[in-house]
Scaffold this active site. Structure first.
Site, mmCIF file in Angstrom:
data_model
loop_
_atom_site.group_PDB
_atom_site.id
_atom_site.type_symbol
_atom_site.label_atom_id
_atom_site.label_comp_id
_atom_site.label_asym_id
_atom_site.label_seq_id
_atom_site.Cartn_x
_atom_site.Cartn_y
_atom_site.Cartn_z
ATOM 1 N N ASP A 135 -27.930 -56.935 43.069
ATOM 2 C CA ASP A 135 -28.984 -56.039 42.339
ATOM 3 C C ASP A 135 -30.118 -55.658 43.085
ATOM 4 O OD1 ASP A 135 -29.520 -54.318 40.199
ATOM 5 O OD2 ASP A 135 -30.410 -55.824 39.203
ATOM 6 N N HIS A 142 -40.558 -48.622 37.635
ATOM 7 C CA HIS A 142 -40.157 -49.887 36.962
ATOM 8 C C HIS A 142 -40.932 -50.958 37.707
ATOM 9 C CE1 HIS A 142 -37.739 -52.969 35.021
ATOM 10 N NE2 HIS A 142 -37.423 -53.713 36.154
ATOM 11 N N GLU A 207 -31.127 -52.773 31.086
ATOM 12 C CA GLU A 207 -31.790 -52.038 32.262
ATOM 13 C C GLU A 207 -31.061 -51.166 32.874
ATOM 14 O OE1 GLU A 207 -32.490 -54.964 35.395
ATOM 15 O OE2 GLU A 207 -34.410 -55.401 34.406
ATOM 16 N N GLU A 209 -29.498 -48.584 35.285
ATOM 17 C CA GLU A 209 -29.395 -48.757 36.818
ATOM 18 C C GLU A 209 -28.271 -47.825 37.085
ATOM 19 O OE1 GLU A 209 -29.594 -52.053 38.723
ATOM 20 O OE2 GLU A 209 -30.936 -53.226 37.211
ATOM 21 N N ASP A 241 -27.800 -53.651 33.436
ATOM 22 C CA ASP A 241 -28.136 -54.977 33.787
ATOM 23 C C ASP A 241 -28.770 -55.540 32.766
ATOM 24 O OD1 ASP A 241 -28.689 -57.137 35.207
ATOM 25 O OD2 ASP A 241 -30.562 -56.443 36.257
ATOM 26 N N ARG A 245 -35.004 -61.680 28.584
ATOM 27 C CA ARG A 245 -36.532 -61.797 29.282
ATOM 28 C C ARG A 245 -37.109 -63.386 29.009
ATOM 29 N NH1 ARG A 245 -35.777 -57.945 32.787
ATOM 30 N NH2 ARG A 245 -35.616 -55.863 31.807
ATOM 31 N N GLN A 248 -35.625 -65.478 31.478
ATOM 32 C CA GLN A 248 -35.988 -65.047 32.714
ATOM 33 C C GLN A 248 -37.497 -65.514 32.962
ATOM 34 O OE1 GLN A 248 -35.955 -60.881 33.112
ATOM 35 N NE2 GLN A 248 -36.510 -60.883 35.280
ATOM 36 N N LYS A 261 -29.585 -63.026 33.680
ATOM 37 C CA LYS A 261 -28.880 -61.771 34.149
ATOM 38 C C LYS A 261 -27.433 -61.993 34.197
ATOM 39 C CE LYS A 261 -32.702 -59.222 35.714
ATOM 40 N NZ LYS A 261 -32.967 -57.985 35.407
ATOM 41 N N THR A 265 -23.135 -57.835 32.772
ATOM 42 C CA THR A 265 -23.512 -56.678 33.440
ATOM 43 C C THR A 265 -22.389 -55.642 32.955
ATOM 44 O OG1 THR A 265 -24.519 -57.744 35.231
ATOM 45 C CG2 THR A 265 -24.108 -55.335 35.376
ATOM 46 N N GLU A 380 -40.500 -52.556 29.417
ATOM 47 C CA GLU A 380 -41.644 -51.727 29.633
ATOM 48 C C GLU A 380 -42.126 -51.109 28.548
ATOM 49 O OE1 GLU A 380 -40.127 -49.515 33.662
ATOM 50 O OE2 GLU A 380 -38.753 -50.920 32.967
HETATM 51 MN MN MN Z 1 -31.889 -55.139 37.469
#
Ligand code: MN
Length: 433
Positions: A135, A142, A207, A209, A241, A245, A248, A261, A265, A380
């Protein structure tokens, strides 16, 4: 690069393909489908609401020499990974042959018709066995938004504009659209707690992507020159993804993403080929004044002129409340693949620059694609969970709740071109074990 298979006026005898938002005859995306368990999964091509069974075409001797040989060999080996490792020429040949067979006025309409199955009756799998998943972090908006949450005055670290940042992810938990996503458990430590605790993630996020499929790889120790990097890309998909949080935030320092993560996915199951996307290539956006020019091994004139993709991306949220009240999905994000700071070819060239060998079936994520107006993650949008989103159902969200579903779509369109899409990338959160 453009030929008759891109003709916007081309039509298929498969009625649902004409004007189909994702899979008109100009797309011809590749997938691994299963109609019933007795037959097992097989290689197929999306056309409207149907799937063209390639092995049925082969059995009817409707594929020609080289293409027939390659499909025949691949079906007994590793499927698309084998076929795509043969390189762009055979991919192009398959596209031309299938286009001719599916076109309005096809001379093999009856036999081809017998090789079509309704997509709704099929299960779609991850199209290739993924050897390695990487990734990247190429969405500069971002990276800036996330950086601002931690370092308001200095959001981007000094390496960002020199190095395509990435990390090695986990391939075993990459799943196809529609697979339920179980809320992970792990260690979390809210700032106000004196010590970490173990339990279900409270800050589950998505996420947005783009996924990049590797076709032909490189030998160990042999870098991929930037000018050839494009030839190693066999296709694209959507990639969610999923990110915990809170897990993380606690585990991230000093090594980077791990269990936050690796629990899941989700990808869209169709491989949209570079040929299908040829009409939607774009120049890489000029870097802002003062940004460094990419180093020599990442710089190619042709790649700068044509290496980006004109692709609009959207993310929708469906909650139990919205579903119950019959309200439409809530649009969370709207991104554009042109917002990436590095081109797909630059990501490939960088990945291999130290001699790391890429292999057919490897999957690269671009990193979250955000715009200023509609960022590609809740982290975000809600400023790290501080500002809740209000939904039409009366519900609010800081992060994802059990029963919430995330749906991603991608569409390429340009005046004078037949627009194509990627199909959906969906996943619903289920309670933790
Ligand atoms: Mn990612």
């Amino acid at each position: 690069m453009l030929d008759h298979t891109h003709d916007p006026k081309a039509r298929s005898f498969v009625a649902s393909a004409n004007g189909h938002p994702d899979f008109p005859i100009q797309n011809l995306a590749l997938g691994l489908f299963e109609r019933n368990e007795d037959e097992g999964p097989g290689m197929g091509i999306a056309i409207g609401d149907m799937i063209l069974d390639l092995e049925a075409l082969l059995d009817q001797r409707l594929l020609e020499d080289e293409v027939a040989e390659a499909v025949d060999a691949a079906r007994f080996l590793e499927g698309w990974a084998d076929f795509l490792s043969e390189g762009p020429e055979i991919r192009n040949a398959l596209r031309r042959e299938v286009f001719a067979l599916l076109q309005d006025g096809s001379s093999h309409r009856a036999e081809v018709g017998a090789a079509l199955v309704p997509a709704n009756d099929c299960t779609l799998y991850v199209p290739m066995r993924i050897g390695d998943y990487t990734d990247f972090y190429a969405g500069i908006q971002h990276a800036t938004n996330v950086g601002k949450l931690m370092r308001p005055d200095n959001p981007l670290l000094p390496n960002y504009k020199y190095v395509p940042i990435g990390y090695h992810g986990r391939a075993s938990s990459v799943v196809s659209s529609g697979t339920p996503v179980r809320r992970p458990k792990g260690q979390r430590k809210p700032a106000t707690d004196p010590a970490p605790s173990f339990g279900p993630s409270r800050n589950l996020d998505y996420e947005l992507e783009l996924g990049i499929w590797i076709g032909g790889g490189n030998d160990l120790g042999e870098p991929i020159p930037i000018a050839e990097a494009d030839q190693h890309i066999a296709g694209y998909c959507l990639l969610n993804d999923w990110s915990a949080r809170d897990i993380q935030g606690w585990e991230y320092q000093p090594l980077g993403p791990f269990l936050a993560k690796s629990f899941c996915t989700t990808i869209s199951p169709w491989i949209v080929t570079p040929q299908a996307l040829a009409p939607f290539r774009a120049a890489q956006a000029a870097r802002p004044e003062g940004d460094p020019k990419p180093m020599e091994y990442l710089w190619d004139r042709h790649d700068q002129a044509h290496g980006a993709l004109d692709l609009a991306l959207e993310v929708f949220l469906v909650t139990p409340g919205l579903r119950e009240k019959g309200l439409p999905p809530h649009r969370l994000s709207a991104g554009h693949a042109g917002a990436l700071y590095w081109t797909p070819a630059q990501l490939v060239a960088h990945h291999a620059c130290g001699g790391c060998n890429l292999r057919a079936g490897d999957l690269l994520g671009t990193g979250t694609i955000s715009t200023e107006a509609a960022p590609g993650s809740l982290l975000e949008i809600t400023k790290g969970g501080r500002e809740a989103i209000a939904l039409a159902s009366g519900e609010t969200r800081r992060f994802l709740e059990d029963g919430d579903e995330i749906v991603m779509t991608a569409r390429a369109s340009r005046p004078g071109r037949a627009s194509i899409g990627f199909g959906e990338c969906r996943g619903t959160i289920t309670p933790s074990a």
